[in-house]
Write a protein that holds these residues in place. Sequence first.
Motif, short mmCIF file in Angstrom:
data_model
loop_
_atom_site.label_atom_id
_atom_site.label_comp_id
_atom_site.label_asym_id
_atom_site.label_seq_id
_atom_site.Cartn_x
_atom_site.Cartn_y
_atom_site.Cartn_z
N LEU A 151 0.82 -1.19 0.00
CA LEU A 151 0.00 0.00 0.00
C LEU A 151 0.86 1.26 0.00
N GLN A 152 1.93 1.26 0.76
CA GLN A 152 2.86 2.40 0.80
C GLN A 152 3.52 2.60 -0.56
N LYS A 153 3.93 1.47 -1.18
CA LYS A 153 4.54 1.56 -2.51
C LYS A 153 3.52 2.13 -3.51
N LEU A 154 2.29 1.63 -3.43
CA LEU A 154 1.26 2.13 -4.34
C LEU A 154 0.99 3.61 -4.11
N GLN A 155 0.95 4.04 -2.83
CA GLN A 155 0.74 5.45 -2.53
C GLN A 155 1.90 6.29 -3.05
N ASP A 156 3.13 5.76 -2.90
CA ASP A 156 4.30 6.47 -3.45
C ASP A 156 4.21 6.58 -4.97
N MET A 157 3.78 5.46 -5.61
CA MET A 157 3.63 5.48 -7.07
C MET A 157 2.56 6.48 -7.49
N VAL A 158 1.46 6.52 -6.74
CA VAL A 158 0.37 7.45 -7.05
C VAL A 158 0.88 8.88 -6.91
N ALA A 159 1.61 9.15 -5.84
CA ALA A 159 2.15 10.50 -5.64
C ALA A 159 3.13 10.85 -6.75
N SER A 160 3.99 9.89 -7.10
CA SER A 160 4.96 10.12 -8.18
C SER A 160 4.25 10.36 -9.50
N THR A 161 3.24 9.56 -9.78
CA THR A 161 2.50 9.70 -11.03
C THR A 161 1.77 11.05 -11.07
N LYS A 162 1.18 11.43 -9.91
CA LYS A 162 0.52 12.73 -9.85
C LYS A 162 1.52 13.85 -10.12
N GLY A 163 2.73 13.72 -9.57
CA GLY A 163 3.78 14.71 -9.82
C GLY A 163 4.15 14.76 -11.30
N GLN A 164 4.29 13.56 -11.91
CA GLN A 164 4.61 13.51 -13.34
C GLN A 164 3.49 14.13 -14.17
N ILE A 165 2.25 13.80 -13.78
CA ILE A 165 1.11 14.36 -14.51
C ILE A 165 1.10 15.88 -14.39
N ALA A 166 1.36 16.37 -13.17
CA ALA A 166 1.40 17.81 -12.97
C ALA A 166 2.52 18.45 -13.81
N ALA A 167 3.69 17.77 -13.81
CA ALA A 167 4.81 18.29 -14.61
C ALA A 167 4.46 18.29 -16.09
N HIS A 168 3.83 17.19 -16.56
CA HIS A 168 3.44 17.11 -17.97
C HIS A 168 2.38 18.16 -18.30
N LEU A 169 1.46 18.36 -17.38
CA LEU A 169 0.44 19.39 -17.61
C LEU A 169 1.07 20.78 -17.72
N GLN A 170 2.01 21.04 -16.82
CA GLN A 170 2.67 22.34 -16.87
C GLN A 170 3.47 22.48 -18.17
N GLU A 171 4.18 21.42 -18.53
CA GLU A 171 4.99 21.45 -19.76
C GLU A 171 4.08 21.61 -20.98
N SER A 172 2.96 20.87 -20.99
CA SER A 172 2.07 20.99 -22.15
C SER A 172 1.41 22.36 -22.19
N GLU A 173 1.14 22.94 -21.03
CA GLU A 173 0.58 24.29 -20.99
C GLU A 173 1.58 25.31 -21.53
N GLU A 174 2.85 25.14 -21.13
CA GLU A 174 3.90 26.04 -21.64
C GLU A 174 4.05 25.87 -23.14
#
Length: 172
Positions: free
Chosen positions: A35-58
Amino acid sequence: RSYAEATERKKAEFEELKRKCEKSSREIEAQATKLQKLQDMVASTKGQIAAHLQESEEQRQRIQEDKEHALQKLHKLRAEISRAGATAHAHLVTLTCQCSATLKVLQQLVEKARRILRLAEMCRRLETEEEKVLPFYPSSLAEWEQQDARVVLEEPPCEPLAQVRRHRCAPG
């Protein structure tokens, strides 16, 4: 004896429950780790998604700016083409007017040349035999007039047509 048997049974049940409890604890720990690994993956994926969203917005912003820049260039080029077309049209109109005026002047010159040729032909018919053979009497020109005539004949022509004629007739 019955107490001892009951105690023994209860002890065995207790041991069994203790073992099940330990097994369940290990499973809970494993599941907690997963569960901790999955939560870490979810947080990491959310960070990547946020980074991709920011990059795509730019990137979208840059593309929008490029589009605006291209549209401005297009408008400038269209305006320039329009001005060039108007200038070309004005030049064409001017050239047409000049050609028309030139044609009129040339027609007048042709008509004048025809009249001169007709008059020359009429004069030639009216010349006497002596005038045809010897058009100028040597005694009719003074010495200074003869020198002036030689100077004029030796000068290079100033009319464009005469210059072309002289270059074609020149030896060499």
